[in-house]
Design an enzyme around this catalytic site. Structure first.
Site, PDB file in Angstrom:
ATOM      1  N   LYS A 102       0.831  -1.210   0.000  1.00 50.09           N
ATOM      2  CA  LYS A 102       0.000   0.000   0.000  1.00 50.09           C
ATOM      3  C   LYS A 102       0.863   1.256   0.000  1.00 50.09           C
ATOM      4  O   LYS A 102       0.678   2.150  -0.827  1.00 50.09           O
ATOM      5  CB  LYS A 102      -0.906   0.029   1.245  1.00 50.09           C
ATOM      6  N   ASN A 103       1.816   1.327   0.940  1.00 51.60           N
ATOM      7  CA  ASN A 103       2.573   2.580   1.075  1.00 51.60           C
ATOM      8  C   ASN A 103       3.465   2.844  -0.122  1.00 51.60           C
ATOM      9  O   ASN A 103       3.851   3.983  -0.373  1.00 51.60           O
ATOM     10  CB  ASN A 103       3.386   2.573   2.369  1.00 51.60           C
ATOM     11  N   ARG A 153      -4.806  10.890   3.743  1.00 51.71           N
ATOM     12  CA  ARG A 153      -3.670  11.737   4.046  1.00 51.71           C
ATOM     13  C   ARG A 153      -2.601  11.692   2.957  1.00 51.71           C
ATOM     14  O   ARG A 153      -1.909  12.676   2.699  1.00 51.71           O
ATOM     15  CB  ARG A 153      -3.084  11.244   5.370  1.00 51.71           C
ATOM     16  N   ARG A 160       0.171  15.011  12.628  1.00 52.08           N
ATOM     17  CA  ARG A 160       1.187  14.698  11.614  1.00 52.08           C
ATOM     18  C   ARG A 160       1.395  15.913  10.708  1.00 52.08           C
ATOM     19  O   ARG A 160       0.690  16.103   9.730  1.00 52.08           O
ATOM     20  CB  ARG A 160       0.761  13.478  10.806  1.00 52.08           C
ATOM     21  N   PRO A 161       2.392  16.746  11.023  1.00 52.22           N
ATOM     22  CA  PRO A 161       2.611  17.969  10.257  1.00 52.22           C
ATOM     23  C   PRO A 161       3.221  17.689   8.885  1.00 52.22           C
ATOM     24  O   PRO A 161       3.640  16.561   8.606  1.00 52.22           O
ATOM     25  CB  PRO A 161       3.597  18.740  11.135  1.00 52.22           C
ATOM     26  N   ILE A 162       3.251  18.722   8.015  1.00 48.16           N
ATOM     27  CA  ILE A 162       3.911  18.569   6.706  1.00 48.16           C
ATOM     28  C   ILE A 162       5.030  19.608   6.535  1.00 48.16           C
ATOM     29  O   ILE A 162       5.457  19.890   5.428  1.00 48.16           O
ATOM     30  CB  ILE A 162       2.917  18.654   5.524  1.00 48.16           C
ATOM     31  N   ASP A 163       5.493  20.167   7.665  1.00 44.49           N
ATOM     32  CA  ASP A 163       6.520  21.213   7.570  1.00 44.49           C
ATOM     33  C   ASP A 163       7.775  20.737   6.823  1.00 44.49           C
ATOM     34  O   ASP A 163       8.392  21.506   6.088  1.00 44.49           O
ATOM     35  CB  ASP A 163       6.880  21.715   8.977  1.00 44.49           C
ATOM     36  N   LEU A 164       8.117  19.451   6.977  1.00 48.09           N
ATOM     37  CA  LEU A 164       9.342  18.973   6.327  1.00 48.09           C
ATOM     38  C   LEU A 164       9.171  18.837   4.814  1.00 48.09           C
ATOM     39  O   LEU A 164      10.120  19.024   4.055  1.00 48.09           O
ATOM     40  CB  LEU A 164       9.782  17.632   6.932  1.00 48.09           C
ATOM     41  N   ILE A 169       8.093   7.159  16.865  1.00 48.41           N
ATOM     42  CA  ILE A 169       7.790   7.887  15.617  1.00 48.41           C
ATOM     43  C   ILE A 169       6.536   8.746  15.769  1.00 48.41           C
ATOM     44  O   ILE A 169       6.543   9.926  15.425  1.00 48.41           O
ATOM     45  CB  ILE A 169       7.604   6.917  14.428  1.00 48.41           C
ATOM     46  N   ARG A 224      -8.742  -0.166   3.922  1.00 47.53           N
ATOM     47  CA  ARG A 224      -7.787   0.790   3.367  1.00 47.53           C
ATOM     48  C   ARG A 224      -6.426   0.135   3.143  1.00 47.53           C
ATOM     49  O   ARG A 224      -5.659   0.597   2.311  1.00 47.53           O
ATOM     50  CB  ARG A 224      -7.596   1.965   4.326  1.00 47.53           C
TER      51      ARG A 224
HETATM   52  C1  UD1 Z   1       4.470   7.040   6.272  1.00 49.27           C
HETATM   53  C2  UD1 Z   1       3.434   5.995   5.984  1.00 49.27           C
HETATM   54  C3  UD1 Z   1       2.809   5.528   7.277  1.00 49.27           C
HETATM   55  C4  UD1 Z   1       3.875   5.040   8.207  1.00 49.27           C
HETATM   56  C5  UD1 Z   1       4.965   6.099   8.373  1.00 49.27           C
HETATM   57  C6  UD1 Z   1       6.161   5.590   9.146  1.00 49.27           C
HETATM   58  C7  UD1 Z   1       2.458   6.414   3.797  1.00 49.27           C
HETATM   59  C8  UD1 Z   1       1.290   6.967   3.055  1.00 49.27           C
HETATM   60  N1  UD1 Z   1       2.403   6.544   5.138  1.00 49.27           N
HETATM   61  O1  UD1 Z   1       3.802   8.132   6.887  1.00 49.27           O
HETATM   62  O2  UD1 Z   1       1.890   4.486   6.995  1.00 49.27           O
HETATM   63  O3  UD1 Z   1       3.280   4.805   9.459  1.00 49.27           O
HETATM   64  O4  UD1 Z   1       5.447   6.512   7.104  1.00 49.27           O
HETATM   65  O5  UD1 Z   1       6.734   4.517   8.494  1.00 49.27           O
HETATM   66  O6  UD1 Z   1       3.396   5.880   3.228  1.00 49.27           O
HETATM   67  N2  UD1 Z   1       7.053  14.689  10.575  1.00 49.27           N
HETATM   68  C9  UD1 Z   1       7.173  16.047  10.817  1.00 49.27           C
HETATM   69  N3  UD1 Z   1       7.000  16.903   9.771  1.00 49.27           N
HETATM   70  C10 UD1 Z   1       6.717  16.477   8.511  1.00 49.27           C
HETATM   71  C11 UD1 Z   1       6.592  15.104   8.273  1.00 49.27           C
HETATM   72  C12 UD1 Z   1       6.760  14.227   9.330  1.00 49.27           C
HETATM   73  O7  UD1 Z   1       7.435  16.459  11.923  1.00 49.27           O
HETATM   74  O8  UD1 Z   1       6.589  17.318   7.604  1.00 49.27           O
HETATM   75  C13 UD1 Z   1       7.245  13.733  11.674  1.00 49.27           C
HETATM   76  C14 UD1 Z   1       5.991  12.919  11.978  1.00 49.27           C
HETATM   77  O9  UD1 Z   1       5.136  13.601  12.871  1.00 49.27           O
HETATM   78  C15 UD1 Z   1       6.564  11.667  12.571  1.00 49.27           C
HETATM   79  C16 UD1 Z   1       7.876  11.487  11.803  1.00 49.27           C
HETATM   80  O10 UD1 Z   1       8.180  12.763  11.262  1.00 49.27           O
HETATM   81  O11 UD1 Z   1       6.881  11.866  13.936  1.00 49.27           O
HETATM   82  C17 UD1 Z   1       7.818  10.453  10.678  1.00 49.27           C
HETATM   83  O12 UD1 Z   1       6.711  10.688   9.841  1.00 49.27           O
HETATM   84  P1  UD1 Z   1       6.720  10.271   8.295  1.00 49.27           P
HETATM   85  O13 UD1 Z   1       7.834   9.306   8.049  1.00 49.27           O
HETATM   86  O14 UD1 Z   1       6.655  11.515   7.486  1.00 49.27           O
HETATM   87  O15 UD1 Z   1       5.395   9.483   8.146  1.00 49.27           O
HETATM   88  P2  UD1 Z   1       4.417   9.571   6.937  1.00 49.27           P
HETATM   89  O16 UD1 Z   1       5.174   9.797   5.675  1.00 49.27           O
HETATM   90  O17 UD1 Z   1       3.315  10.505   7.316  1.00 49.27           O
END
Ligand code: UD1
Length: 427
Positions: free
Chosen positions: A22-23, A99, A128-132, A335, A405
């Protein structure tokens, strides 16, 4: 509403096929936006999220054609073609339900010079932010505006100049968005402290098949030399390591003996090592991984971490399995905050689990008992299915849209290896 009913106690044996990941699928699909030529994806899992992603892409001007969809087949083949991008907006209505829609941001920006995506907001496993994601696009030369719940990324005329982003924490999604933006940049983009998950490697392989130039695949430093255009490709989605890990737990918790057909051991080393530590037999065969267990499991100490560490997406399933271990296990979630929402439901089935912040102590119990339960996210739902497989009596899992899902035809696969499980509708 549909629900799943399990009568626990059956030992699982036989061969169970593993679907496409899926991912991975959710990051390969938006790659179709990067070229006007057709992109064909094979081994796509049949999941609600994959359908929703297809609909989102349709709204952006991508045509999708599905082949080989006989009801008895697992997986399917989809050909996507973005001859022209007709919209650069991913609206709130779609993003709030899925998401992963945020993953159109990078490729739309790269191909069309701008992208507007609704901010995803919170979700059940935490904030779950998207700042990165935005930090990376900015580092490559995009301008970011946030208004009225939407984020808009705009490239300078003539495309993204390129640059270097150093991620302060490892993010799967941000690495994916950055990669898909970088492949069409004018210059070179460097991603430092990039995620190394197998799904990222899968994404790199598709992008390279489409003509991208990427160095450092599988490492935490990716160098992308932008190309003026990419071309079409045909690519098979990798096997789902989380689905495989989940069914490995099902075999282990029932004292079963199951071949996970098509699972790839290289992607699952941390999970397989943990299973072995728990006393489970793991045999890597040519076309399958055999998981066999007899007697009580041993307790474990586990902490989730980015790949190659123990995946956060396996934490809930191991927690259910360790309820049946001989002694106390300690799990630490590093995480996502708030990813222990399955604990109160497992407790209703007789589990002995105490949570303190990010750490959970799971004390093995002699038995679990069936109960009506419900879950708030995908992997948490799977932990309840696992508990149901070993529990005495009947377990009814509600809100199974979460499972749909992420697990292709779950009850059918579990029936094949001997589980007493069925789906019904309580309306
Ligand atoms: C992806 C997977 C999800 C999985 C996760 C960890 C998909 C669609 N989703 O989620 O199923 O559980 O990887 O393997 O593939 N973070 C920030 N800012 C950001 C982005 C992330 O602070 O802009 C933080 C998150 O809050 C979290 C950490 O970084 O603590 C890791 O998140 P991330 O690896 O980005 O997870 P997803 O890509 O959302």
């Amino acid at each position: 509403m549909d629900r799943i009913i399990i009568r626990g106690g059956n030992r699982l044996t036989g061969r169970l096929p593993i679907s496409g990941a899926k991912n991975s699928a959710l990051t390969l699909l938006p790659c179709a936006l990067l070229t006007d030529e057709p992109v064909t994806l094979r081994n796509l899992p049949r999941l609600a999220d994959v359908d929703s992603f297809g609909h989102l892409l349709n709204q952006l001007g991508v045509s999708t054609m599905v082949e080989g969809a006989r009801p008895e087949d697992f997986g399917r083949v989809m050909t996507l073609r973005a001859g022209r991008v007709t919209s650069t907006v991913a609206p709130y209505d779609i993003v709030r339900k899925m998401r992963a829609s945020i993953l159109v941001l990078g490729p739309l920006l790269a191909r069309a010079g701008e992208a507007t995506v609704s901010l995803p907001g919170g979700c059940a496993i935490g904030n779950r932010p998207i700042d990165l994601h935005l930090k990376a696009l900015e580092a490559f030369g995009a301008r970011i505006e946030i208004t009225a719940g939407y984020v808009k990324a705009i490239a300078p005329d003539g495309g993204l100049p390129g640059g270097t982003v150093t991620f302060p924490v490892v993010s799967v999604g941000a690495t994916e968005n950055a990669l898909m933006a970088a492949v069409l940049a004018n210059g070179t983009c460097i991603l430092d402290n990039a995620a190394r998950e197998p799904e990222i490697v899968d994404l790199c392989h598709l992008l390279i098949a489409m003509g991208a130039e990427i160095e450092g695949v599988g490492t935490d430093r990716l160098t992308v030399v932008g190309k003026p255009r990419l071309h079409g490709a045909t690519y098979a989605v990798m096997p789902d390591r989380i689905e495989a890990g989940s069914y490995a737990c099902a075999a282990a918790i029932t004292g079963g003996d199951v071949d996970l057909v098509g699972a790839r051991a290289d992607d699952m080393q941390a999970v397989l090592a943990a299973l072995r530590d728990a006393g489970v037999e793991v045999e890597v065969k040519r076309d399958a991984i055999r998981i066999a267990a007899a007697g009580r499991l041993r307790p474990l100490t586990l902490s989730t971490a980015p790949f190659p560490g123990f995946p956060t997406d396996m934490q809930a399933q191991f927690m259910a399995m360790l309820c049946m271990a001989d002694g106390a296990s300690v799990l630490t979630e590093t995480i996502f905050e708030n990813r222990y929402m399955h604990v109160p439901e497992l407790a209703r089935m007789g589990a002995d689990i105490s949570v303190n912040g990010r750490t959970a102590v799971v004390r093995g119990v002699p038995k679990l008992t069936g109960a009506p339960v419900m879950a708030t996210d995908l992997r948490a739902s799977m932990s309840l299915i696992l508990a149901g497989l070993v529990a005495e009596g009947e377990t009814i899992v509600n809100r199974i849209y979460h499972l749909d899902r992420g697990y292709e035809r779950l009850e059918e696969k579990l029936q094949t290896v001997g589980a007493d499980i069925e789906r019904n509708n309580d309306d």
